[in-house]
Scaffold this active site. Structure first.
Site, PDB file in Angstrom:
ATOM      1  N   TYR A  54       0.840  -1.203   0.000  1.00  0.00           N
ATOM      2  CA  TYR A  54       0.000   0.000   0.000  1.00  0.00           C
ATOM      3  C   TYR A  54       0.875   1.253   0.000  1.00  0.00           C
ATOM      4  O   TYR A  54       1.812   1.341   0.772  1.00  0.00           O
ATOM      5  CB  TYR A  54      -0.924   0.027   1.219  1.00  0.00           C
ATOM      6  CG  TYR A  54      -2.357  -0.185   0.805  1.00  0.00           C
ATOM      7  CD1 TYR A  54      -3.025   0.804   0.096  1.00  0.00           C
ATOM      8  CD2 TYR A  54      -3.013  -1.380   1.071  1.00  0.00           C
ATOM      9  CE1 TYR A  54      -4.316   0.599  -0.345  1.00  0.00           C
ATOM     10  CE2 TYR A  54      -4.305  -1.584   0.634  1.00  0.00           C
ATOM     11  CZ  TYR A  54      -4.955  -0.583  -0.073  1.00  0.00           C
ATOM     12  OH  TYR A  54      -6.228  -0.780  -0.514  1.00  0.00           O
ATOM     13  N   GLU A  56      -0.623   4.727  -0.487  1.00  0.00           N
ATOM     14  CA  GLU A  56      -1.500   5.893  -0.676  1.00  0.00           C
ATOM     15  C   GLU A  56      -0.715   7.176  -0.462  1.00  0.00           C
ATOM     16  O   GLU A  56       0.050   7.297   0.496  1.00  0.00           O
ATOM     17  CB  GLU A  56      -2.674   5.830   0.299  1.00  0.00           C
ATOM     18  CG  GLU A  56      -3.722   4.815  -0.120  1.00  0.00           C
ATOM     19  CD  GLU A  56      -4.768   4.603   0.947  1.00  0.00           C
ATOM     20  OE1 GLU A  56      -4.436   4.691   2.145  1.00  0.00           O
ATOM     21  OE2 GLU A  56      -5.923   4.337   0.576  1.00  0.00           O
ATOM     22  N   ASP A 201      -6.295  14.312 -25.223  1.00  0.00           N
ATOM     23  CA  ASP A 201      -6.280  12.912 -24.808  1.00  0.00           C
ATOM     24  C   ASP A 201      -5.493  12.137 -25.860  1.00  0.00           C
ATOM     25  O   ASP A 201      -6.003  11.843 -26.933  1.00  0.00           O
ATOM     26  CB  ASP A 201      -7.723  12.412 -24.700  1.00  0.00           C
ATOM     27  CG  ASP A 201      -7.815  10.944 -24.295  1.00  0.00           C
ATOM     28  OD1 ASP A 201      -6.766  10.271 -24.278  1.00  0.00           O
ATOM     29  OD2 ASP A 201      -8.929  10.484 -24.012  1.00  0.00           O
ATOM     30  N   THR A 228      -3.426   6.680 -22.031  1.00  0.00           N
ATOM     31  CA  THR A 228      -3.219   5.311 -21.571  1.00  0.00           C
ATOM     32  C   THR A 228      -1.726   5.025 -21.736  1.00  0.00           C
ATOM     33  O   THR A 228      -1.018   5.742 -22.440  1.00  0.00           O
ATOM     34  CB  THR A 228      -3.967   4.293 -22.451  1.00  0.00           C
ATOM     35  OG1 THR A 228      -3.504   4.429 -23.797  1.00  0.00           O
ATOM     36  CG2 THR A 228      -5.473   4.526 -22.421  1.00  0.00           C
ATOM     37  N   LYS A 231      -1.340   1.372 -25.153  1.00  0.00           N
ATOM     38  CA  LYS A 231      -1.663   1.317 -26.578  1.00  0.00           C
ATOM     39  C   LYS A 231      -0.363   1.476 -27.382  1.00  0.00           C
ATOM     40  O   LYS A 231       0.517   0.654 -27.237  1.00  0.00           O
ATOM     41  CB  LYS A 231      -2.744   2.345 -26.897  1.00  0.00           C
ATOM     42  CG  LYS A 231      -4.062   2.007 -26.164  1.00  0.00           C
ATOM     43  CD  LYS A 231      -5.180   2.993 -26.405  1.00  0.00           C
ATOM     44  CE  LYS A 231      -6.419   2.593 -25.597  1.00  0.00           C
ATOM     45  NZ  LYS A 231      -7.494   3.590 -25.691  1.00  0.00           N
ATOM     46  N   ARG A 237      -1.072  -2.066 -18.937  1.00  0.00           N
ATOM     47  CA  ARG A 237      -2.378  -1.427 -18.916  1.00  0.00           C
ATOM     48  C   ARG A 237      -2.388  -0.339 -17.842  1.00  0.00           C
ATOM     49  O   ARG A 237      -2.050  -0.609 -16.687  1.00  0.00           O
ATOM     50  CB  ARG A 237      -3.430  -2.490 -18.590  1.00  0.00           C
ATOM     51  CG  ARG A 237      -4.851  -2.078 -18.739  1.00  0.00           C
ATOM     52  CD  ARG A 237      -5.686  -3.293 -19.029  1.00  0.00           C
ATOM     53  NE  ARG A 237      -5.280  -3.845 -20.308  1.00  0.00           N
ATOM     54  CZ  ARG A 237      -5.778  -3.450 -21.486  1.00  0.00           C
ATOM     55  NH1 ARG A 237      -6.706  -2.526 -21.554  1.00  0.00           N
ATOM     56  NH2 ARG A 237      -5.338  -3.988 -22.600  1.00  0.00           N
TER      57      ARG A 237
HETATM   58  C1  LIG Z   1      -8.577   3.868 -24.880  1.00  0.00           C
HETATM   59  C2  LIG Z   1      -8.946   5.275 -24.643  1.00  0.00           C
HETATM   60  C3  LIG Z   1      -9.328   5.703 -23.359  1.00  0.00           C
HETATM   61  C4  LIG Z   1      -9.622   4.768 -22.217  1.00  0.00           C
HETATM   62  O1  LIG Z   1      -8.597   3.983 -21.774  1.00  0.00           O
HETATM   63  P1  LIG Z   1      -8.885   2.735 -20.796  1.00  0.00           P
HETATM   64  O2  LIG Z   1      -7.533   2.346 -20.329  1.00  0.00           O
HETATM   65  O3  LIG Z   1      -9.579   1.698 -21.600  1.00  0.00           O
HETATM   66  O4  LIG Z   1      -9.743   3.232 -19.678  1.00  0.00           O
HETATM   67  C5  LIG Z   1      -9.549   7.063 -23.176  1.00  0.00           C
HETATM   68  N1  LIG Z   1      -9.422   7.938 -24.194  1.00  0.00           N
HETATM   69  C6  LIG Z   1      -9.087   7.544 -25.444  1.00  0.00           C
HETATM   70  C7  LIG Z   1      -8.972   8.560 -26.526  1.00  0.00           C
HETATM   71  C8  LIG Z   1      -8.850   6.200 -25.708  1.00  0.00           C
HETATM   72  O5  LIG Z   1      -8.544   5.822 -26.938  1.00  0.00           O
END
Ligand SMILES: *Cc1c(COP(=O)(O)O)cnc(C)c1O
Length: 422
Positions: A54, A56, A201, A228, A231, A237
């Site tokens: 933990y 936090e 994003d 993220t 990707k 993840r």
């Molecule tokens: C994949 C994605 C997310 C969400 O990511 P998670 O890890 O699945 O919660 C948010 N914004 C965009 C643009 C994405 O492509």
């Protein structure tokens, strides 16, 4: 000795599923543009004893003792993330991309405040204000769209008009199904004009930005980037929030992530993030990022030669959105199933102004990040596109069997690598 010795002995049911998934990933071709393969080092960190701890709080300011090593790990992750993206501040605790966006909204907004984001049917993400998310019960989401679906140009004039009228607190760029670069300078100019925070994003293209194969929104004055890590960035993840320069914003974000929304950070995941950021700082990652785009272009060439309809006419990044309905006379769902039978994994996707229903839309979305990690280059990428065209046009059992054999051969001759920095 396998990676799963103890699981094999102690839990045969889970063991069967794990080796099944390993074989599926090894033998098929992964074209889902949000997926990738992590290194063995990232997997080892995910399996480490940090999962027991933990922590936090943040480095140097924790609520529990015994933080000598967690502080070291999180500090390394933060410093590497800042270097990778040219940020002054990084929060590496968000558990995923959605969590990063939720924390970002609550850091910057009061209930009822407005966000101007990309229309979901034009490429935006669920967390950018889809009515199925609870975010829409708290905040007001309004939209901008493409002016021309055949070129992908965003309607920046309309965006400015809407922004002046609705006075959003956030101008949100970013997408999960848009194949072009955005005009970041225009986004920032509009945000400054209406006194909004400019947020990008970068979840889908983080690896392209880190590898300098795509423009960095911070270079154009964006205030915040959410992302993220799993990707194109090719880490575990997870999620992350980067702040370009404002300490005030960074402090609000830290508070929103913890204690605002999350409990204890997942320290094993943060160690894995740190490792993947180090991998992305290695010169070989820039080569990888460039190859992702070269491979997409090679696939684009094959579909163009076929006269297939791609949304925005093609792609500048890692993904293609193809109108299967207009191009091949089958729905996105049917196309997804046929290709799945041949060992090619991708997803059906709504296209801009789709005339079909969301459960079985017109499009398919696919991309090259995962297959590029396996070492496929332009020639093999074009070959994959040819195989896809064969399946989608012929659609009979013999063609699918033939495609499946070709896919397996390609996959097995390009094993999933264990290391990217060796
Ligand atoms: C994949 C994605 C997310 C969400 O990511 P998670 O890890 O699945 O919660 C948010 N914004 C965009 C643009 C994405 O492509």
């Amino acid at each position: 000795m396998s990676f799963y010795d103890h699981i094999q002995d102690e839990d045969p049911e889970i063991f069967a599923a794990l080796i099944g998934e390993d074989a599926r990933q090894a033998e098929g071709l992964e074209l889902i543009p949000s997926e990738n393969y992590v290194s063995r080092a990232v997997k080892e960190a995910m399996a480490s004893s940090l999962t027991n701890k933990y922590a936090e709080g943040y480095p140097g300011k924790r609520y529990y003792g015994g933080q000598e090593f967690t502080d070291a790990v999180e500090t390394l992750a933060i410093e590497r993330a800042k270097k990778l993206f040219g940020a002054a501040y990084a929060n590496v605790q968000p558990l995923g991309g959605a969590n990063a966006n939720i924390a970002m909204y609550f850091a910057l907004l009061q209930p009822g405040d407005t966000v101007l984001g990309m229309d979901l049917s034009h490429g935006g993400h669920l967390t950018h204000g889809h009515p199925v998310t609870y975010l829409t019960k708290v905040f007001n989401f309004i939209r901008y769209k493409m002016k021309d679906v055949e070129t992908g140009e965003i309607d920046y004039d309309d965006m400015l008009r809407v922004a002046k009228e609705a006075k959003p607190k956030i101008i949100l760029a970013g997408f999960s199904a848009y194949p072009r670069e955005l005009d970041y300078a225009k986004f920032v100019a509009i945000a400054r004009e209406v006194d909004a925070v400019a947020v990008m994003d970068i979840a889908h293209i983080a690896g392209l930005i880190a590898g300098k194969a795509a423009k960095n929104p911070f270079d154009y004055g964006f205030d915040i980037m959410t992302t993220t890590t799993h990707k194109t960035l090719r880490g575990p993840r997870g999620g992350m929030i980067l702040t370009r320069e404002s300490e005030e914003i960074a402090k609000k974000i830290d508070k929103a992530v913890f204690p605002g929304f999350q409990g204890g950070p997942h320290m094993h995941q943060i160690a894995a993030k740190a490792i993947s950021f180090r991998e992305a700082l290695h010169p070989s990652f820039a080569t990888y990022a460039k190859q992702i785009i070269l491979n997409t272009k090679a696939m684009e060439g094959v579909f163009k030669a076929q006269g297939a309809r791609m949304i925005t006419g093609g792609s500048d990044n890692h993904l293609i959105l193809l109108d299967a309905w207009t191009s091949f006379g089958i729905s996105g769902g049917e196309a997804e199933k046929l290709l799945d039978c041949a060992g090619i994994t991708l997803n059906k996707n709504a296209i801009a102004d789709d005339t079909r229903k969301p459960m079985d839309p017109s499009g398919i979305r696919f991309g090259t990040p995962a297959m590029t990690t396996r070492g496929l280059r332009e020639v093999e990428s074009a070959q994959v596109a040819e195989i896809m065209v064969g399946v989608l046009t012929k659609r009979d059992d013999a063609s699918i069997e033939h495609a499946k054999a070709e896919v397996k051969k390609l996959a097995l001759s390009h094993p999933i690598p264990e290391s990217f920095v060796g």
